[in-house]
Design an enzyme around this catalytic site. Structure first.
Site, PDB file in Angstrom:
ATOM      1  N   ALA A   1       0.793  -1.231   0.000  1.00  0.00           N
ATOM      2  CA  ALA A   1       0.000   0.000   0.000  1.00  0.00           C
ATOM      3  C   ALA A   1       0.823   1.278   0.000  1.00  0.00           C
ATOM      4  O   ALA A   1       0.255   2.364   0.050  1.00  0.00           O
ATOM      5  CB  ALA A   1      -0.928   0.003   1.211  1.00  0.00           C
TER       6      ALA A   1
ATOM      7  N   ASN B   1       0.547  -5.036   7.502  1.00  0.00           N
ATOM      8  CA  ASN B   1       1.437  -5.651   6.516  1.00  0.00           C
ATOM      9  C   ASN B   1       2.407  -4.637   5.946  1.00  0.00           C
ATOM     10  O   ASN B   1       3.546  -4.981   5.600  1.00  0.00           O
ATOM     11  CB  ASN B   1       0.611  -6.278   5.389  1.00  0.00           C
ATOM     12  CG  ASN B   1      -0.032  -7.585   5.809  1.00  0.00           C
ATOM     13  OD1 ASN B   1       0.566  -8.391   6.511  1.00  0.00           O
ATOM     14  ND2 ASN B   1      -1.266  -7.792   5.388  1.00  0.00           N
TER      15      ASN B   1
ATOM     16  N   HIS C   1      -0.592   6.566   4.806  1.00  0.00           N
ATOM     17  CA  HIS C   1       0.657   5.890   5.161  1.00  0.00           C
ATOM     18  C   HIS C   1       1.808   6.886   4.987  1.00  0.00           C
ATOM     19  O   HIS C   1       1.892   7.571   3.967  1.00  0.00           O
ATOM     20  CB  HIS C   1       0.906   4.688   4.255  1.00  0.00           C
ATOM     21  CG  HIS C   1      -0.222   3.695   4.248  1.00  0.00           C
ATOM     22  ND1 HIS C   1      -0.396   2.761   5.233  1.00  0.00           N
ATOM     23  CD2 HIS C   1      -1.230   3.499   3.357  1.00  0.00           C
ATOM     24  CE1 HIS C   1      -1.455   2.025   4.966  1.00  0.00           C
ATOM     25  NE2 HIS C   1      -1.986   2.456   3.840  1.00  0.00           N
TER      26      HIS C   1
END
Length: 269
Positions: A126, A192, A222
């Site tokens: 991601a 993850n 993120h």
């Protein structure tokens, strides 16, 4: 083994990412899903839903040699099937990178890959810049941190529920600060990315992680910060979650698909 006109993969799992992989196989026409591997108790229901796909619950049922296997299921699926797949000489793409926070499992996977002359492939997932972070590690990294900021609903079903009232949260709340290893272990469906950042850089125990529930966040945010001989890196992405699963970033699914396409295309990017 049966001969097939297009490269075929073994797809492990039947969740949101697996659905995107199946859709990509149809839309690109560059590969087929030769079989779908699920838990024994799911074979009947998944087989009925995925009419036209071969649904299996063990590797012994494979009737072809996959160009690779793509895990889109869970940490437990990596643990159950990963070593055996690699020992068979089949390359393995894993979406559940956080499973490698288990040192014993990581060693088993690497040993199995050596035996089978196969590769364990970790997609970027991601976040952007994993290639740059890994390159920077070769020159020497001093510090790497990763922050995940998601809407409260994305943290439901995790230990965050014991720390926060996710339904009535009115302001951002940091509920975890610690290592990537503990984050990957305790938040397997959400962390993850922390594991991927750790493996690309300083490792699980030297990578700092913050997890934040933010009611003002409309999407998953993120952030990666790194300092080293290369200079300083600040990367961030505001990712759209998959509509079918708010815990999973759309880019995580696309990254898994990219890893598959890199195997079957003539040009790899």
């Amino acid at each position: 083994m049966a001969r097939r006109s297009r490269p075929s993969i073994l797809l492990i799992g039947h969740g949101a990412i697996a659905a995107e992989v199946r859709a990509a196989a149809l839309s690109t026409g560059l590969f087929d899903v030769g079989a779908v591997l699920v838990r024994h108790e799911k074979v009947g229901s998944v087989g009925a839903e995925l009419n036209g796909y071969k649904v299996i619950d063990s590797l012994e049922e494979l009737d072809f040699k996959p160009v690779l296997a793509a895990e889109c299921a869970s940490h437990s699926a990596v643990r159950q099937h990963g070593p055996a797949i690699l020992r068979l000489g089949i390359d393995l793409v894993i979406a559940s990178v956080g499973a490698l926070g288990d040192e014993a499992l990581h060693r088993d996977l690497e040993a199995a890959a050596t035996i089978g002359a196969a590769k364990l492939i970790l997609p970027a997932g991601a976040v952007p810049g994993i290639d740059a972070l890994n390159a920077a590690m070769l020159g020497g990294l001093e510090q790497v941190s990763y922050t995940s900021r998601k809407p409260p609903a994305a943290w439901k079903g995790t230990p965050a529920e014991d720390l926060l009232d996710l339904d009535s949260l009115e302001r951002p709340a940091t509920f975890y600060t610690g290592t990537a290893r503990a984050a990957a272990r305790n938040y397997p469906k959400n962390a993850n990315v922390a594991a991927t950042v750790a493996l690309a850089g300083l490792g699980f125990d030297a990578t700092e992680v913050r997890l934040i529930a933010d009611p003002r966040a409309g999407r998953n945010l993120h952030e990666i910060e790194a300092v080293g001989a290369f200079g300083r890196m600040n990367l961030s992405i505001e990712g759209q979650p998959l509509p079918s699963n708010p815990k999973t970033s759309s880019l995580a699914a696309y990254s898994t698909i990219r890893a598959i396409l890199n195997r079957v295309r003539t040009t790899e990017i």
